[in-house]
Design a protein around this motif. Sequence first.
Motif, PDB file in Angstrom:
ATOM      1  N   VAL A  98      -7.667   4.858  -3.564  1.00 47.29           N
ATOM      2  CA  VAL A  98      -8.058   3.694  -2.288  1.00 47.29           C
ATOM      3  C   VAL A  98      -9.692   3.199  -2.848  1.00 47.29           C
ATOM      4  O   VAL A  98     -10.445   3.093  -3.732  1.00 47.29           O
ATOM      5  CB  VAL A  98      -8.766   4.994  -0.818  1.00 47.29           C
ATOM      6  CG1 VAL A  98      -9.572   4.402   0.200  1.00 47.29           C
ATOM      7  CG2 VAL A  98      -7.844   6.106  -0.968  1.00 47.29           C
ATOM      8  N   GLU A 148     -12.415  11.457  -2.665  1.00 45.22           N
ATOM      9  CA  GLU A 148     -11.454  11.123  -2.651  1.00 45.22           C
ATOM     10  C   GLU A 148     -10.977  11.906  -3.378  1.00 45.22           C
ATOM     11  O   GLU A 148      -9.407  12.463  -2.964  1.00 45.22           O
ATOM     12  CB  GLU A 148     -11.574   9.319  -3.238  1.00 45.22           C
ATOM     13  CG  GLU A 148     -10.122   9.399  -3.410  1.00 45.22           C
ATOM     14  CD  GLU A 148      -9.597   7.520  -3.463  1.00 45.22           C
ATOM     15  OE1 GLU A 148     -10.936   7.062  -3.926  1.00 45.22           O
ATOM     16  OE2 GLU A 148      -8.903   7.300  -3.924  1.00 45.22           O
ATOM     17  N   GLN A 201       0.689  -1.369  -0.179  1.00 40.48           N
ATOM     18  CA  GLN A 201       0.334   0.250  -0.245  1.00 40.48           C
ATOM     19  C   GLN A 201       0.928   0.739  -0.127  1.00 40.48           C
ATOM     20  O   GLN A 201       2.172   1.366   0.516  1.00 40.48           O
ATOM     21  CB  GLN A 201      -0.852  -0.272   1.402  1.00 40.48           C
ATOM     22  CG  GLN A 201      -1.645  -0.959   1.051  1.00 40.48           C
ATOM     23  CD  GLN A 201      -3.342  -0.512   2.219  1.00 40.48           C
ATOM     24  OE1 GLN A 201      -3.112   0.763   2.088  1.00 40.48           O
ATOM     25  NE2 GLN A 201      -3.808  -1.558   2.925  1.00 40.48           N
ATOM     26  N   GLU A 216      -4.861   1.302   0.173  1.00 37.24           N
ATOM     27  CA  GLU A 216      -4.748   2.625  -0.970  1.00 37.24           C
ATOM     28  C   GLU A 216      -3.955   2.199  -1.166  1.00 37.24           C
ATOM     29  O   GLU A 216      -2.647   2.027  -0.846  1.00 37.24           O
ATOM     30  CB  GLU A 216      -4.209   4.237  -0.338  1.00 37.24           C
ATOM     31  CG  GLU A 216      -4.318   5.126  -1.101  1.00 37.24           C
ATOM     32  CD  GLU A 216      -3.755   6.326   0.012  1.00 37.24           C
ATOM     33  OE1 GLU A 216      -3.691   6.850   0.479  1.00 37.24           O
ATOM     34  OE2 GLU A 216      -3.459   7.536  -1.372  1.00 37.24           O
ATOM     35  N   SER A 221      -2.455   7.312  -6.421  1.00 37.15           N
ATOM     36  CA  SER A 221      -2.974   6.491  -5.640  1.00 37.15           C
ATOM     37  C   SER A 221      -4.598   6.614  -5.892  1.00 37.15           C
ATOM     38  O   SER A 221      -5.486   7.008  -6.267  1.00 37.15           O
ATOM     39  CB  SER A 221      -2.891   6.476  -4.851  1.00 37.15           C
ATOM     40  OG  SER A 221      -2.994   7.191  -3.696  1.00 37.15           O
ATOM     41  N   THR A 248      -4.626   8.933   2.319  1.00 37.45           N
ATOM     42  CA  THR A 248      -5.303   8.619   3.917  1.00 37.45           C
ATOM     43  C   THR A 248      -4.985   7.951   4.522  1.00 37.45           C
ATOM     44  O   THR A 248      -4.810   7.641   5.790  1.00 37.45           O
ATOM     45  CB  THR A 248      -5.689   6.555   3.406  1.00 37.45           C
ATOM     46  OG1 THR A 248      -4.512   5.971   3.123  1.00 37.45           O
ATOM     47  CG2 THR A 248      -6.615   6.061   2.434  1.00 37.45           C
TER      48      THR A 248
END
Lengths: 526, 617, 352
Positions: free
Chosen positions: B373, B344, B136, B387, B371, B141
């Motif tokens: 999520v 987001e 990740q 993520e 990235s 996040t």
Amino acid sequence: MTNSFADYLNTDLFFVIGSNPTEAHPMAGAKIMSSLLNGTKLIVADPRRIELAEKADIWLQHRPGTDIPLLNGLMHIIIKEGLHDKKFIEERTEGFEDLKATVETYTPKRVSEMTGVPEKLLYDAARLYATTAKAMLCYTLGITEHICGVDNVMSTANIAMLTGHLGKEGCGVNPQRGQNNVQGACDMGALPGDYPGYQKVANAEAQAKFEKAWGVKLSGKPGLTIPDMMDAAVEGTLKAMFVLGEDPVLTDPDANHIKKAFNKMDFVVVQELFMSETAKLADVILPGASFAEKDGTFTSSERRVQRVRKAIEPIGDTRPDWWIICEISKRMGYPMEYAHPEQIFNEIASLTPSYGGINYERIEYTGLQWPCPTADHPGTPVLHTKSFARGKGLFKGIEHTPPAEMPDEEYPYLLSTGRILYHYNVTTRYSSALDAHRPEEMAMIHPADAATLGVCTGDTVQVTSRRGSVQTKVNVTDKVLTGMIWMSFHYKETPTNELTVNAFDPVSKTGEYKVAAVRIEKAAQV
Amino acid sequence: MSTLQQMRSGIEESYKEKQNRARIVVGLGTCGIAAGGNKVMEAIKSEVATKGLDVDIDFTSCIGMCFAEPVVEISLPGQSSVIYGGVFPDSVAKLIDGHLVAKTPVTEMAQIQIPRDASPYEGIPVMDKSGYYAKQVRSVTSRLGRTNPESIEDYIATGGYAAIEKAISMERLDIVNEVKKSGLRGRGGGGFPTGTKWQFVHDAAGSKKYIVCNADEGDPGAFMDRSVLEGDPHAVLEGMMVAGYAIGADEGIIYCRAEYPLAIKRLNLAIEKAEELGLMGDNILGSGFNFKIRIKAGAGAFVCGEETALLNSIEGKRGMPRVRPPFPAHKGLWQKPTCLNNVETFANIPFIIRNGGDWYAAMGTEKSKGSKVFCLTGKINQTGLCEVPMGITMGEILNDIAGGVLGGKKFKAVQSGGPSGGCLPTDKLDLPIDYDSLISAGAMMGSGGLVFMDEDTCMVDVAKFFLNFTQLESCGKCTPCREGTKRLLEILERICVGAGVPEDIDTLERLAKVIKSSALCALGQTAPNPVMTTLRYFRDEYEAHIIDKKCPAGLCAELLTFTILKDKCVGCGVCIKACPAEAISGEKKAAHVIDAAKCIKCGACVPKCKFDAIAKA
Amino acid sequence: MPTVTLTVDGKQVSVPKGTTVLEAAWKAGAFVPTLCHDPELTKPGACRICVVEVKGARNLVASCVTDAVEGMVVETATPAVVEARKTILELLLDNHPEDCLTCHQAGDCKLQDYAYFYNVKPGAFGGEAHKYDLEDDNLFIVRNMNKCILCGKCLRACEEKQGRAVIDFAYRGFKTKVTTAMDKPLADSVCVSCGSCVAICPTGALTEKAMLGKARKWEIEKVRTTCPFCGVGCNFDLNVHQGKVLGVTSNAASPTNGRDMCVKGRFGVDYVHNPNRLTTPLIKKNGQFVESSWEEALDLVASKLGEIKGKYGSDSIAALSSARCTNEDNFVMQKFMRAGIGTNNVDHCART
């Protein structure tokens, strides 16, 4: 109307005073309602919270009979704040100083006291009306049906001229006419002082013109208006009356006076579709054909002359009205020979300058708005674009005239009357669906008064004025002011006009249907 | 020095101090609360009080390990923070005694640790290298599970509101260009380049413009936006403010689904705090820039996540999609130019502005930068929020992050993109996750919900499930979606009960094609995707249902037959008792039989049999 | 006005900028069906029956809501377009009663016309169809929501033409329905029964109660006339069958009102056939009205009026003319009074 219904979708502001179009002129009301969706603003001046009042940007709930102070008050503010249209006043009008001097005393404080409208709303309305480029004033019988009806009308003209809202698209002073052909009946000279096209009977030139056309000597003496006729009948000088498609016993003010008049006359002929309250008092009843059974034309509020077409043969042994009148005339030694209404129309056009260019062929599809003087004239959607009938528009300072009869200790409630959506003056009671939908009078009274009287919606009350007394069911609603009762005039079972006042505008002879003093009592349970 | 800078130095100081004290932090996102987090919090408070410990107690949002909730973090000054999972009130005393009193972490309950100055504890995986987090990234996040989402001080101390501070010193177009440079694409599903959209709104004529944040997350199995809203509400606000400044709007509206009360509460609190500190409202940070945000709770319809339906709903109208064009960028809310992005997307903005577009673009693939999520749900060992950099494969997510299929079963498919997406089979596990690859495989990125399915999942049933959803949630405006999804569903229903006919497959395909090509909005156009992808990858399952009248996954009850294997049955009678329909009979110690006419195919007998003598086929 | 030129089915057509592809296609002579489209209302692009292929577009394009642009290449009858249209019709018919034989709208129904043109038959999917109760609760309008295709014209007319918005869509998905607030019967709503919804309904979902079952659409003779109620001057068509006025339908060519009317004009002209109509002259004898011939009545009126004129002079006679009668009637009346009787005593309720 100075302007057209099409213009309703082309204005930025409606100022609706003394008019309830969503009920009395539903398609005019619909145009206003749909315009509002597109951001058009609305000022409503009405003592009742009519449907448009609920949609209004500004609602002026003035007391019945205070239209002149209200309009004077608005004009006071407009002049004080310099919002009047100086160029228009300079170029198109005269008498501004007279108006200015009169409205000077109608300060917002005084007007607020007289009308019951908060001062702030007076300012808001005056500013909005004056500063909106395309502002249309609409009125109906809430303006005219007062003893000061003509003064009320002139006040609407004053404010429209003051702000330059005349002679332009999306503006104007627009009285929505109450009946399908009231405009046409006036245009046709069904008026005691006017030949067709408002040519005056007292005018020798006009008299000569019609004498020549009709081949007889004519009287140059203006005739009697309806109230004068009724008075003359009661006095005994008027002996006979020919009533065509009217029911004055139900619709004219002070019905008992009207009944007396009819009972006194030697001979009464009523030409009707149904056994009306007036027909019951006739000596002879002649059955007329309905609009679906004859050809002809109606002229609408926007001066549009449109075709009425025969769709079915006359019901039973009925006859078209024009045919019946011609038959009587022939028997009285003045033959009027027409094979078809079109021939009558052609005679109308030949004698009525504003109809001069209209014929059945031209109005086959969409009608024409008069003035239409010549065969190549396109008709006139907007009046007074360059000048007024008299040249310059005349401002006239107008003082307040209180109603003829106001509530007092003995008759503490104010009665105002009008029309509801589901009925028209005549015939709708004979429509099965409409009558089933609204079969009886539902007089509107305020909850506070209902509490005092001890009545709920659906209860029956006895309403009594100095002239008569009727029973009606009530609809308890805060759409009316306290101390007020509002009734329609559609129901012979509740003949509201037995209550209304026998007082008329001195010029137009319009009855004061909008204000009378009454007393209300809860009726004994049946 | 600006007021914010003055404020920040103080706040950073006390934040550092706070971090360096003995602390217990409870994860109180919706997932934590649902798992009993509040009771754990009470237990901790009482335990600490009883023991008279000098320890700070705080809360945070979901760190992502939903599978481990309730999650509690404990740290000592200078030492690693240890994150424990599965902490229920009865294990609180053990944790406190061990970690805080004896200063020895309770290793068997620890999920991960986040090292500080001192060297990490033995026997506990370090977060970055742990199974769940190794692949990740923690960007958008990064505050989730780490800061107190109701504390604006925590936000500011971790770089918050530095982006708006930077933005108001920039030229508006430079901000738009920075976002363009980042390559950020709409994270709500459509994947439209965010910078380009901002450019449109920036260029649109008119003085009144709006920023609207789409927080009407409605896909089954999707909770990315909720997690971000609950965990980092200020980042969303700040992202909207930056957008507002860049495109010339002074008003923002967050359309948040009413089913997210905690998100709405934290957003409202965040707005209140930001206004108190002069970070929102009139003349922000003395720049002359005014911006206000309000929340509009959603009307409870899936379709309101469609941007034009959402706008109608804000306007008080029924949530039905509008025809596009005109696009919201030109005629949006109240017919004014409107910049509409999802949660987001906005939450990414402060990071992009602070770190620069290039930094963001360094993550991900050529056409899908940065990235994303995802929410991992279904038949996997580790469900939760993750993520990942764009371009990671589905297989990496399944095997490395999600910890593989639950119970050692065989993987069958993954649904990506919710009801609008599609089901991808095993051979698509090496598919790199980016907008375009997913579309070409018949699925879509969607907002980020991944539902993993194992061998026991019937793919016709899955298609039926999603069609039932889209059919119920169709706004009813356009014919193909309203009537067409109903017919698709009816056909799937009849296939599942064995009443399918061979022509049904053709009808499904024909109808799906027409809906896709002629429906009004994206929801309608994508509604057939679950049918189309399952037909594409699992056609044999449809054929088995229709022709053989069998459900290969053994799920569709009407197609199952239960039989007792004579050679295995010992005649113990347990199944007779278990059967609610009295369909099983037999003498003791003799093989039993199932009366097929009476059997209601509930399957209650199968697990009761200790001898595996009941066969389902 | 700037124009754009596009190609429709291989034919070049120039239209003013802002024209929709639909209008351009029609101009080029192409057949493009529509159900939810109405030139006077906002465009929802909802029914999708007007889809066409536009070169370069990812999907089929709803032509009613797509502006024609320069150089656009449009195909209105490709296999994909026809397939989509037929499927949409199949979907609509699958959820529609198969009762064209007894449907009031038969012969004037777009759904019927398009089904015929595309040879689409009901029952393609054999799925569930709505089974709403017939809404026959009010005096004016019958609503059969089973026949509703949810084109939404009714609710747009209600809002945009009448300014009311009494009805709107309710519920979702397959259960979507046009109804009043709280799904109450029309009679219990704020509906004013103007019937604009009925006038615009493309199917038999909304009908005038009074006309149901009285005549087939093609048997009705329509006679354009002007409304006999208030002074707005709406035009409409009297629907005549076998010498009877069955009711009224609005006429889009009406200058002031178009297809919109009020409850009185649309539903109130049945008074014409009210059995209480006076159908023969009546003469009051001994206080009772007695039927008479026209000759007798006309002679009596002429002689009585002549007598009074002779005895008391012309001004002892007056006439009330009528604001409800035609111009021709009024003209003749005032001419009779002025030239025949010799008085100006003629007035009417000009002020009401």
